[in-house]
Design a protein around this motif. Structure first.
Motif, PDB file in Angstrom:
ATOM      1  N   ARG A 120       0.708  -1.151  -0.306  1.00  5.89           N
ATOM      2  CA  ARG A 120       0.299  -0.473   0.115  1.00  5.89           C
ATOM      3  C   ARG A 120       1.060   1.220  -0.084  1.00  5.89           C
ATOM      4  NH1 ARG A 120      -5.593  -2.294   2.305  1.00  5.89           N
ATOM      5  NH2 ARG A 120      -5.630  -0.028   3.069  1.00  5.89           N
ATOM      6  N   VAL A 121       1.067   2.206  -0.831  1.00  4.44           N
ATOM      7  CA  VAL A 121       1.520   3.502  -1.112  1.00  4.44           C
ATOM      8  C   VAL A 121       0.379   4.662  -0.925  1.00  4.44           C
ATOM      9  CG1 VAL A 121       3.438   4.723  -2.790  1.00  4.44           C
ATOM     10  CG2 VAL A 121       2.969   1.935  -2.490  1.00  4.44           C
ATOM     11  N   SER A 122       1.082   5.499   0.161  1.00  5.41           N
ATOM     12  CA  SER A 122       0.142   6.846   0.758  1.00  5.41           C
ATOM     13  C   SER A 122       1.325   7.697  -0.812  1.00  5.41           C
ATOM     14  CB  SER A 122       0.684   6.569   1.700  1.00  5.41           C
ATOM     15  OG  SER A 122       0.243   7.942   1.775  1.00  5.41           O
ATOM     16  N   VAL A 123       0.292   8.110  -1.891  1.00  2.00           N
ATOM     17  CA  VAL A 123       1.149   8.802  -2.007  1.00  2.00           C
ATOM     18  C   VAL A 123       1.307  10.534  -2.228  1.00  2.00           C
ATOM     19  CG1 VAL A 123       0.297   7.556  -4.893  1.00  2.00           C
ATOM     20  CG2 VAL A 123      -1.311   9.239  -4.173  1.00  2.00           C
ATOM     21  N   THR A 124      -0.056  10.419  -1.183  1.00  2.00           N
ATOM     22  CA  THR A 124       0.510  12.689  -0.667  1.00  2.00           C
ATOM     23  C   THR A 124       0.275  11.715   0.837  1.00  2.00           C
ATOM     24  OG1 THR A 124      -0.321  14.508  -0.927  1.00  2.00           O
ATOM     25  CG2 THR A 124      -2.512  13.034  -1.945  1.00  2.00           C
ATOM     26  N   ASP A 125       0.143  12.991   1.351  1.00  2.00           N
ATOM     27  CA  ASP A 125       0.097  13.015   2.856  1.00  2.00           C
ATOM     28  C   ASP A 125      -1.484  14.415   2.812  1.00  2.00           C
ATOM     29  OD1 ASP A 125       1.519  15.290   2.591  1.00  2.00           O
ATOM     30  OD2 ASP A 125       1.787  15.943   4.705  1.00  2.00           O
ATOM     31  N   ARG A 126      -1.933  14.932   1.856  1.00  2.00           N
ATOM     32  CA  ARG A 126      -2.678  16.211   2.099  1.00  2.00           C
ATOM     33  C   ARG A 126      -4.373  15.374   2.057  1.00  2.00           C
ATOM     34  NH1 ARG A 126      -0.676  21.490   0.360  1.00  2.00           N
ATOM     35  NH2 ARG A 126       1.754  20.403   1.037  1.00  2.00           N
ATOM     36  N   CYS A 127      -5.266  15.527   2.098  1.00  2.00           N
ATOM     37  CA  CYS A 127      -6.811  15.296   1.976  1.00  2.00           C
ATOM     38  C   CYS A 127      -7.664  16.841   1.439  1.00  2.00           C
ATOM     39  CB  CYS A 127      -6.962  14.612   2.829  1.00  2.00           C
ATOM     40  SG  CYS A 127      -8.684  13.543   2.313  1.00  2.00           S
ATOM     41  N   ASP A 128      -8.355  16.498   1.440  1.00  2.00           N
ATOM     42  CA  ASP A 128      -9.655  17.747   0.712  1.00  2.00           C
ATOM     43  C   ASP A 128     -10.582  17.388   1.938  1.00  2.00           C
ATOM     44  OD1 ASP A 128     -10.398  15.018  -0.442  1.00  2.00           O
ATOM     45  OD2 ASP A 128     -10.786  16.062  -1.935  1.00  2.00           O
ATOM     46  N   LEU A 129     -10.890  16.282   2.697  1.00  2.00           N
ATOM     47  CA  LEU A 129     -11.184  16.194   4.045  1.00  2.00           C
ATOM     48  C   LEU A 129     -11.066  16.576   4.572  1.00  2.00           C
ATOM     49  CD1 LEU A 129     -13.780  13.510   2.106  1.00  2.00           C
ATOM     50  CD2 LEU A 129     -14.510  16.159   2.219  1.00  2.00           C
ATOM     51  N   ARG A 130     -11.320  16.314   6.341  1.00  2.00           N
ATOM     52  CA  ARG A 130     -10.850  16.402   7.265  1.00  2.00           C
ATOM     53  C   ARG A 130     -11.564  15.571   8.986  1.00  2.00           C
ATOM     54  NH1 ARG A 130      -7.883  18.829   4.526  1.00  2.00           N
ATOM     55  NH2 ARG A 130      -6.683  20.815   4.898  1.00  2.00           N
ATOM     56  N   CYS A 131     -11.779  14.197   7.768  1.00  2.00           N
ATOM     57  CA  CYS A 131     -11.891  14.095   9.375  1.00  2.00           C
ATOM     58  C   CYS A 131     -11.922  13.354  10.419  1.00  2.00           C
ATOM     59  CB  CYS A 131     -12.369  12.259   8.174  1.00  2.00           C
ATOM     60  SG  CYS A 131     -12.660  11.970   6.914  1.00  2.00           S
ATOM     61  N   ALA A 132     -12.906  14.000  11.225  1.00  2.00           N
ATOM     62  CA  ALA A 132     -12.373  14.686  12.986  1.00  2.00           C
ATOM     63  C   ALA A 132     -11.319  12.832  13.559  1.00  2.00           C
ATOM     64  CB  ALA A 132     -13.554  13.945  13.439  1.00  2.00           C
ATOM     65  N   TYR A 133     -11.613  11.789  12.981  1.00  2.00           N
ATOM     66  CA  TYR A 133     -10.911  10.521  13.638  1.00  2.00           C
ATOM     67  C   TYR A 133      -9.775  10.203  13.126  1.00  2.00           C
ATOM     68  CZ  TYR A 133     -12.847   8.299   9.850  1.00  2.00           C
ATOM     69  OH  TYR A 133     -13.539   8.225   8.256  1.00  2.00           O
ATOM     70  N   PRO A 160      -5.279  10.373  -2.460  1.00  2.00           N
ATOM     71  CA  PRO A 160      -4.732   9.605  -3.430  1.00  2.00           C
ATOM     72  C   PRO A 160      -5.164  11.103  -5.160  1.00  2.00           C
ATOM     73  CG  PRO A 160      -5.767   8.104  -3.039  1.00  2.00           C
ATOM     74  CD  PRO A 160      -6.192   9.006  -1.591  1.00  2.00           C
ATOM     75  N   LEU A 161      -6.457  11.162  -4.783  1.00  2.00           N
ATOM     76  CA  LEU A 161      -7.066  11.892  -6.636  1.00  2.00           C
ATOM     77  C   LEU A 161      -6.698  13.196  -6.292  1.00  2.00           C
ATOM     78  CD1 LEU A 161      -9.874   9.903  -6.901  1.00  2.00           C
ATOM     79  CD2 LEU A 161      -8.051  10.182  -8.921  1.00  2.00           C
ATOM     80  N   VAL A 162      -5.647  13.558  -4.951  1.00  2.00           N
ATOM     81  CA  VAL A 162      -5.198  15.721  -5.050  1.00  2.00           C
ATOM     82  C   VAL A 162      -3.898  15.237  -5.688  1.00  2.00           C
ATOM     83  CG1 VAL A 162      -7.539  16.139  -3.198  1.00  2.00           C
ATOM     84  CG2 VAL A 162      -5.408  15.512  -2.654  1.00  2.00           C
ATOM     85  N   ARG A 163      -3.055  14.369  -6.179  1.00  2.00           N
ATOM     86  CA  ARG A 163      -2.412  14.581  -5.751  1.00  2.00           C
ATOM     87  C   ARG A 163      -2.276  14.397  -7.818  1.00  2.00           C
ATOM     88  NH1 ARG A 163       3.656  12.811  -4.598  1.00  2.00           N
ATOM     89  NH2 ARG A 163       5.070  13.494  -6.671  1.00  2.00           N
ATOM     90  N   ARG A 164      -1.632  16.120  -7.744  1.00  2.00           N
ATOM     91  CA  ARG A 164      -1.560  15.733  -9.417  1.00  2.00           C
ATOM     92  C   ARG A 164      -0.198  14.903 -10.074  1.00  2.00           C
ATOM     93  NH1 ARG A 164       0.288  22.160  -9.766  1.00  2.00           N
ATOM     94  NH2 ARG A 164      -1.990  22.484  -8.731  1.00  2.00           N
ATOM     95  N   GLY A 165      -0.871  14.816 -11.211  1.00  2.00           N
ATOM     96  CA  GLY A 165      -0.396  13.475 -12.220  1.00  2.00           C
ATOM     97  C   GLY A 165      -1.026  11.724 -11.617  1.00  2.00           C
ATOM     98  N   PHE A 166      -1.833  11.619 -10.578  1.00  2.00           N
ATOM     99  CA  PHE A 166      -1.910  10.750  -9.911  1.00  2.00           C
ATOM    100  C   PHE A 166      -2.407   9.341 -10.464  1.00  2.00           C
ATOM    101  CE2 PHE A 166      -5.071   7.611  -8.478  1.00  2.00           C
ATOM    102  CZ  PHE A 166      -4.389   7.107  -7.518  1.00  2.00           C
ATOM    103  N   VAL A 167      -3.555  10.164 -12.033  1.00  2.00           N
ATOM    104  CA  VAL A 167      -3.992   9.220 -12.910  1.00  2.00           C
ATOM    105  C   VAL A 167      -2.613   8.736 -13.567  1.00  2.00           C
ATOM    106  CG1 VAL A 167      -5.633   8.823 -14.530  1.00  2.00           C
ATOM    107  CG2 VAL A 167      -6.051  10.236 -12.634  1.00  2.00           C
ATOM    108  N   MET A 203      -1.393   9.377   6.539  1.00  2.00           N
ATOM    109  CA  MET A 203       0.624   9.178   6.756  1.00  2.00           C
ATOM    110  C   MET A 203       1.001   8.361   5.616  1.00  2.00           C
ATOM    111  SD  MET A 203       3.439  10.202   8.821  1.00  2.00           S
ATOM    112  CE  MET A 203       4.517   9.718   7.758  1.00  2.00           C
ATOM    113  N   THR A 204       0.791   7.037   6.702  1.00  2.00           N
ATOM    114  CA  THR A 204       0.771   5.435   5.744  1.00  2.00           C
ATOM    115  C   THR A 204      -0.196   4.694   5.129  1.00  2.00           C
ATOM    116  OG1 THR A 204       0.617   5.071   8.507  1.00  2.00           O
ATOM    117  CG2 THR A 204       2.112   4.515   6.960  1.00  2.00           C
ATOM    118  N   GLY A 205      -1.534   5.490   5.069  1.00  2.00           N
ATOM    119  CA  GLY A 205      -2.410   5.181   3.996  1.00  2.00           C
ATOM    120  C   GLY A 205      -3.326   4.421   4.969  1.00  2.00           C
ATOM    121  N   GLY A 206      -5.183   4.005   4.249  1.00  2.00           N
ATOM    122  CA  GLY A 206      -5.926   3.620   5.135  1.00  2.00           C
ATOM    123  C   GLY A 206      -6.051   2.675   3.854  1.00  2.00           C
TER     124      GLY A 206
END
Ligand code: SAM
Length: 330
Positions: free
Chosen positions: A16-29, A71-78, A327-330
């Motif tokens: 499993r590879v996390s391609v970015t630590d950024r997210c467009d949501l901020r899930c509280a948990y 992953p889909l917020v990383r530019r060039g992901f597709v 960071m590590t990806g779910g």
């Protein structure tokens, strides 16, 4: 090339590879409201991510899940997915991703064309106000539109639902029925103590044993032998006809059959989601154009893969590990 076998005889075939630590949501948990994300310069480039995944595939990894952050917020992901799809049928059995769905409308067709067959979409509620409260963003319409686009593109979908005592417990049966009605699998997940969120997870912890008992009061759940090689235990819900998974890291450990490792977007390899030990792969990746140093670092890491995590429900108030799931990806 030799296969990756850990000290407990488990063969590593899932990365499993996390391609970015950024997210467009901020899930509280999952994360704090005001998260500090990594400087973009720290991230592996798309070319480095490709090289890293390719090295693991050469060592016997047959399933690759790209995740994040989102992953889909990383530019060039597709483009990364399109490139990695060259391994499908040539070492790799499955190339997939876990997404929150907000950007699927734009990308579902391209992902399907690149050889992605199924995806996991995280969705904890179908109620717009509740979604905004859990994720701290008013994005439910975009997610539902994205899921519809993925379905129309022919992608098989599993809806991942984190069970939250106060936020969605009462809605879980409806959410499962909705997913099954759409032809999707559903999977329930217990909250795990990963990273500070500014909130106490103990209050939100909901044991899936209790959820299963509740579901069994009105549905017939038949255990299924099939496993995706992962921690989920599956049942068929007779009344809906759909598949339902339970991921219970807190009430039942599932480490005996662990076949996976995770790499962060900065190239740090974590041998266990619930332990701190890690090995840096970015330095060997950058040190030389051939992969000898990289393979040596991977071997050293696999030799240190621990037997299992030690999450415990009674210790949920303090994170078992400092890093967030993003960071590590779910
Ligand atoms: N952004 C993508 C998404 O939402 O699916 C991928 C990354 S997200 C970190 C992956 C999954 O981890 C989501 O299903 C999310 O609900 C779950 N997750 C995040 N933090 C968690 C935690 N502390 N315990 C359990 N699941 C968590």
């Amino acid at each position: 090339m030799t296969a990756l076998v850990d000290p407990f005889g488990r063969t590593i075939s899932y990365l499993r590879v996390s391609v970015t630590d950024r997210c467009d949501l901020r899930c509280a948990y999952c994360m704090a409201e005001h998260m500090t994300f990594l400087p973009k310069a720290d991230l592996l480039s798309l070319e480095e991510l490709d090289r890293l995944c390719t090295a693991f595939i050469a060592r016997g990894v047959r399933k690759l899940r790209l995740t994040g952050g989102e992953p889909l917020v990383r530019r060039g992901f597709v483009g990364l997915v399109q490139g990695l799809s060259r391994h499908l049928g040539a070492g790799l059995d499955e190339l997939t991703l876990t997404t929150n769905g907000t950007q699927l409308t734009a990308h579902a067709d391209d992902l399907a064309r690149a050889g992605v067959r199924r995806i996991n979409v995280s969705l904890d509620t179908l109620d717009r106000a509740r979604f905004a409260r859990i994720t701290r963003r008013d994005a439910l319409p975009a997610v539902l539109e994205g899921i519809a686009a993925a379905k129309a593109a022919g992608l098989r979908i599993k809806i991942n639902i984190v069970a939250l005592k106060d936020d969605n417990a009462e809605e879980i049966p409806d959410l499962i029925a909705w997913a099954h009605g759409q032809g999707f699998d559903a999977c329930l997940i217990e909250t795990m103590p990963l990273g500070e969120t500014g909130e106490d997870r103990t209050a939100q912890f909901l044991s899936l044993k209790a959820v299963r008992r509740e579901l069994e009061s009105f549905w017939t759940l038949r255990d299924l032998p099939d496993s995706t090689g992962g921690p989920a235990r599956y049942v068929r819900v007779q009344e809906t006809g759909g598949r339902l998974g339970f991921i219970t890291p807190l009430t039942h450990t599932f480490c005996e059959a662990c076949n996976r490792v995770r790499v962060t977007c900065t190239g740090t390899l974590f041998m266990c989601l619930g332990q701190e030990d890690a090995v840096d792969l970015r330095a060997p990746l950058r040190a030389s154009a051939d992969d000898d140093l990289l393979h040596a670092a991977i071997d050293a890491a696999i030799a240190r893969k621990p037997k299992g995590h030690d999450f415990a429900a009674e210790r949920l108030a303090t994170p078992a590990v400092a890093r967030h799931m993003s960071m590590t990806g779910g």
